[in-house]
Design a protein around this motif. Structure first.
Motif, PDB file in Angstrom:
ATOM      1  N   VAL A   9       0.893  -1.201   0.010  1.00 14.69           N
ATOM      2  CA  VAL A   9      -0.151  -0.085   0.108  1.00 14.69           C
ATOM      3  C   VAL A   9       0.939   1.376  -0.051  1.00 14.69           C
ATOM      4  O   VAL A   9       0.566   2.140  -0.624  1.00 14.69           O
ATOM      5  N   LEU A  10       1.913   1.179   0.811  1.00 16.49           N
ATOM      6  CA  LEU A  10       2.810   2.410   0.720  1.00 16.49           C
ATOM      7  C   LEU A  10       3.446   2.544  -0.592  1.00 16.49           C
ATOM      8  O   LEU A  10       3.712   3.660  -0.948  1.00 16.49           O
ATOM      9  N   THR A  11       3.849   1.622  -1.267  1.00 18.33           N
ATOM     10  CA  THR A  11       4.454   1.695  -2.549  1.00 18.33           C
ATOM     11  C   THR A  11       3.514   2.160  -3.564  1.00 18.33           C
ATOM     12  O   THR A  11       3.868   2.990  -4.298  1.00 18.33           O
ATOM     13  N   LEU A  12       2.494   1.830  -3.563  1.00 21.01           N
ATOM     14  CA  LEU A  12       1.091   2.263  -4.315  1.00 21.01           C
ATOM     15  C   LEU A  12       1.201   3.898  -4.158  1.00 21.01           C
ATOM     16  O   LEU A  12       1.200   4.630  -4.954  1.00 21.01           O
ATOM     17  N   ARG A  13       0.987   4.176  -2.900  1.00 20.60           N
ATOM     18  CA  ARG A  13       1.100   5.557  -2.627  1.00 20.60           C
ATOM     19  C   ARG A  13       2.242   6.450  -3.101  1.00 20.60           C
ATOM     20  O   ARG A  13       2.093   7.565  -3.859  1.00 20.60           O
ATOM     21  N   GLU A  14       3.232   5.975  -2.615  1.00 21.06           N
ATOM     22  CA  GLU A  14       4.521   6.755  -3.264  1.00 21.06           C
ATOM     23  C   GLU A  14       4.787   6.675  -4.679  1.00 21.06           C
ATOM     24  O   GLU A  14       5.222   7.666  -5.263  1.00 21.06           O
ATOM     25  N   ALA A  15       4.360   5.661  -5.415  1.00 23.42           N
ATOM     26  CA  ALA A  15       4.567   5.519  -7.087  1.00 23.42           C
ATOM     27  C   ALA A  15       3.441   6.639  -7.617  1.00 23.42           C
ATOM     28  O   ALA A  15       3.878   7.367  -8.543  1.00 23.42           O
ATOM     29  N   LEU A  16       2.249   6.766  -7.099  1.00 23.33           N
ATOM     30  CA  LEU A  16       1.373   7.657  -7.353  1.00 23.33           C
ATOM     31  C   LEU A  16       1.491   9.120  -7.200  1.00 23.33           C
ATOM     32  O   LEU A  16       1.161   9.933  -7.845  1.00 23.33           O
ATOM     33  N   ARG A  17       2.376   9.168  -6.053  1.00 23.40           N
ATOM     34  CA  ARG A  17       2.709  10.560  -5.898  1.00 23.40           C
ATOM     35  C   ARG A  17       3.768  11.027  -6.769  1.00 23.40           C
ATOM     36  O   ARG A  17       3.664  12.632  -6.963  1.00 23.40           O
ATOM     37  N   ARG A  18       4.660  10.293  -7.412  1.00 18.77           N
ATOM     38  CA  ARG A  18       5.630  10.823  -8.109  1.00 18.77           C
ATOM     39  C   ARG A  18       5.019  11.124  -9.633  1.00 18.77           C
ATOM     40  O   ARG A  18       3.890  10.487  -9.622  1.00 18.77           O
ATOM     41  N   ARG A  19       5.641  12.236 -10.097  1.00 12.99           N
ATOM     42  CA  ARG A  19       5.007  12.396 -11.340  1.00 12.99           C
ATOM     43  C   ARG A  19       5.133  11.650 -12.693  1.00 12.99           C
ATOM     44  O   ARG A  19       4.542  12.094 -13.686  1.00 12.99           O
ATOM     45  N   LEU A  20       5.937  10.618 -12.508  1.00 13.03           N
ATOM     46  CA  LEU A  20       6.566   9.816 -13.578  1.00 13.03           C
ATOM     47  C   LEU A  20       5.239   8.971 -14.169  1.00 13.03           C
ATOM     48  O   LEU A  20       4.995   8.850 -15.228  1.00 13.03           O
ATOM     49  N   VAL A  21       4.514   8.476 -13.054  1.00  7.20           N
ATOM     50  CA  VAL A  21       2.971   7.790 -13.573  1.00  7.20           C
ATOM     51  C   VAL A  21       2.245   8.559 -14.254  1.00  7.20           C
ATOM     52  O   VAL A  21       1.845   8.303 -15.490  1.00  7.20           O
ATOM     53  N   ALA A  22       2.036   9.680 -14.031  1.00  5.17           N
ATOM     54  CA  ALA A  22       1.382  10.799 -14.709  1.00  5.17           C
ATOM     55  C   ALA A  22       1.765  11.105 -15.891  1.00  5.17           C
ATOM     56  O   ALA A  22       0.997  11.342 -16.891  1.00  5.17           O
ATOM     57  N   ALA A  23       3.188  11.339 -15.915  1.00  3.74           N
ATOM     58  CA  ALA A  23       3.725  11.652 -17.393  1.00  3.74           C
ATOM     59  C   ALA A  23       3.647  10.253 -18.461  1.00  3.74           C
ATOM     60  O   ALA A  23       3.221  10.774 -19.564  1.00  3.74           O
ATOM     61  N   LEU A  24       3.547   9.211 -17.909  1.00  2.00           N
ATOM     62  CA  LEU A  24       3.475   8.241 -18.619  1.00  2.00           C
ATOM     63  C   LEU A  24       2.058   7.991 -19.248  1.00  2.00           C
ATOM     64  O   LEU A  24       1.672   7.525 -20.248  1.00  2.00           O
ATOM     65  N   GLY A  25       1.216   8.610 -18.351  1.00  2.00           N
ATOM     66  CA  GLY A  25      -0.321   8.386 -18.521  1.00  2.00           C
ATOM     67  C   GLY A  25      -0.660   9.475 -19.818  1.00  2.00           C
ATOM     68  O   GLY A  25      -1.317   9.126 -20.740  1.00  2.00           O
ATOM     69  N   VAL A  26       0.096  10.745 -19.667  1.00  2.00           N
ATOM     70  CA  VAL A  26      -0.130  11.617 -20.783  1.00  2.00           C
ATOM     71  C   VAL A  26       0.391  11.025 -21.985  1.00  2.00           C
ATOM     72  O   VAL A  26      -0.030  11.221 -23.222  1.00  2.00           O
ATOM     73  N   ILE A  27       1.586  10.061 -21.976  1.00  2.00           N
ATOM     74  CA  ILE A  27       2.016   9.632 -23.225  1.00  2.00           C
ATOM     75  C   ILE A  27       0.886   8.796 -23.714  1.00  2.00           C
ATOM     76  O   ILE A  27       0.874   8.653 -25.115  1.00  2.00           O
ATOM     77  N   CYS A  28       0.620   7.714 -23.072  1.00  2.00           N
ATOM     78  CA  CYS A  28      -0.359   7.004 -23.479  1.00  2.00           C
ATOM     79  C   CYS A  28      -1.605   7.609 -24.039  1.00  2.00           C
ATOM     80  O   CYS A  28      -2.229   7.226 -25.122  1.00  2.00           O
ATOM     81  N   LEU A  29      -2.167   8.660 -23.500  1.00  2.00           N
ATOM     82  CA  LEU A  29      -3.179   9.129 -23.883  1.00  2.00           C
ATOM     83  C   LEU A  29      -2.829   9.723 -25.339  1.00  2.00           C
ATOM     84  O   LEU A  29      -3.726   9.860 -26.386  1.00  2.00           O
ATOM     85  N   ALA A  30      -1.928  10.437 -25.558  1.00  2.00           N
ATOM     86  CA  ALA A  30      -1.322  10.877 -26.775  1.00  2.00           C
ATOM     87  C   ALA A  30      -1.240   9.943 -27.845  1.00  2.00           C
ATOM     88  O   ALA A  30      -1.747  10.026 -29.096  1.00  2.00           O
ATOM     89  N   MET A  31      -0.925   8.672 -27.656  1.00  2.00           N
ATOM     90  CA  MET A  31      -0.724   7.728 -28.471  1.00  2.00           C
ATOM     91  C   MET A  31      -2.150   7.223 -28.885  1.00  2.00           C
ATOM     92  O   MET A  31      -2.733   6.640 -29.995  1.00  2.00           O
ATOM     93  N   ILE A  32      -3.003   7.134 -28.015  1.00  2.00           N
ATOM     94  CA  ILE A  32      -4.337   6.579 -28.080  1.00  2.00           C
ATOM     95  C   ILE A  32      -5.135   7.578 -29.172  1.00  2.00           C
ATOM     96  O   ILE A  32      -6.021   7.204 -29.954  1.00  2.00           O
TER      97      ILE A  32
END
Length: 280
Positions: A9-32
């Motif tokens: 659970v702590l790992t989930l929270r820490e990963a979501l806090r980082r902007r890296l996950v959001a950046a990868l999400g933006v890349i995927c949305l652009a590809m879609i």
């Protein structure tokens, strides 16, 4: 088990806090978005016959999923490369392992949390891609759930390997090596396909060995197979498919899937052993 769950659970929270996950999400949305435009142009092209469109759309879908497989692999490598060494350098892990928490619980909890993130990410990407393509072209692959499961397994394989590397190497080195090995495994698979097509045993052997050393390419062929409609399989079987890296005549064999499961267990166990023996 409770400690593993808490760390996950702590790992989930820490990963979501980082902007890296959001950046990868933006890349995927652009590809879609790009795929939506491309499939709309392809499926409504008046210069193509219905038969040509029926053959081109499934092949284009597989190629887009291949790009997504690289994004998933990059995501897996990025989040796993920050899981151990970075927290050792900042002193976070020293504070955790001084408490009555075993190191193996910490690593397994991190692995479980990262796999959960990757699973949610892969499911969202696959669902959006299938939905968007169906909306603009009316095409849907025959078994997207199975294809998504193989895509997730491919990402988890790389995640597990990078996590092992990260118990000994800095974050940047572990991430770069992981992505490089992923690309080398795919290239070795292409070499193996060409060797089989042109009857060159040495090339075919290289491809076969690489699929056992790092099963990402073998699992990728499972993604391909479950994205291929029956009509596409029949059409490709009648045509020239020698050495085609985007065609799979059959899914991975059961014995290969057993080996992939054994490989996962071995790499994860090595990661636990390596982390337990590392000086913090």
């Amino acid at each position: 088990m409770r400690a593993i769950g808490i760390v996950a659970v702590l790992t989930l929270r820490e990963a979501l806090r980082r902007r890296l996950v959001a950046a990868l999400g933006v890349i995927c949305l652009a590809m879609i978005g790009l795929s939506a435009w491309g499939f709309d142009r392809l499926s409504h092209n008046s210069r193509l016959t219905s038969g040509e469109v029926g053959g081109a759309v499934p092949e284009a879908f597989i190629m887009f999923m291949f790009m997504f497989s690289f994004v998933v692999a990059l995501s897996a490598s990025a989040i796993a490369s920050l899981a151990v060494s970075t927290e050792i350098e900042t002193g976070v892990l020293q504070a955790i392992v001084t408490r009555p928490v075993r190191r193996r619980d910490v690593l397994l909890g991190k692995w479980l949390g990262l796999v959960a993130i990757l699973a949610a990410y892969t499911a969202l990407v696959c669902a959006l891609q299938v939905g968007v393509v169906f909306w603009v072209s009316g095409y849907a692959p025959p078994n997207p759930a199975a294809a998504g499961a193989y895509l997730l397994a491919e990402g988890v394989a790389l995640l597990t390997l990078v996590l092992l590397l990260n118990t000994r190497l800095p974050a940047l080195a572990a991430g770069v090596i992981g992505v490089a090995l992923f690309g080398m495994a795919w290239l070795a698979g292409v070499v193996g396909s060409l060797g089989q097509a042109f009857s060159i045993p040495a090339m075919h052997t290289v491809g076969a060995i690489s699929q056992y050393l790092l099963p990402t390419d073998g699992l990728w062929h499972g993604v391909i197979y479950y994205l291929e409609p029956t009509s596409y399989l029949t059409f490709q079987a009648q045509g020239e498919t020698r050495g085609d890296p985007f065609f799979a005549a059959a899914p991975p064999a059961g014995t290969y899937l057993v080996w992939a499961a054994v490989w996962f267990a071995l790499i994860l166990a090595l990661g636990v052993i390596s982390f337990e023996r590392r000086e913090l």
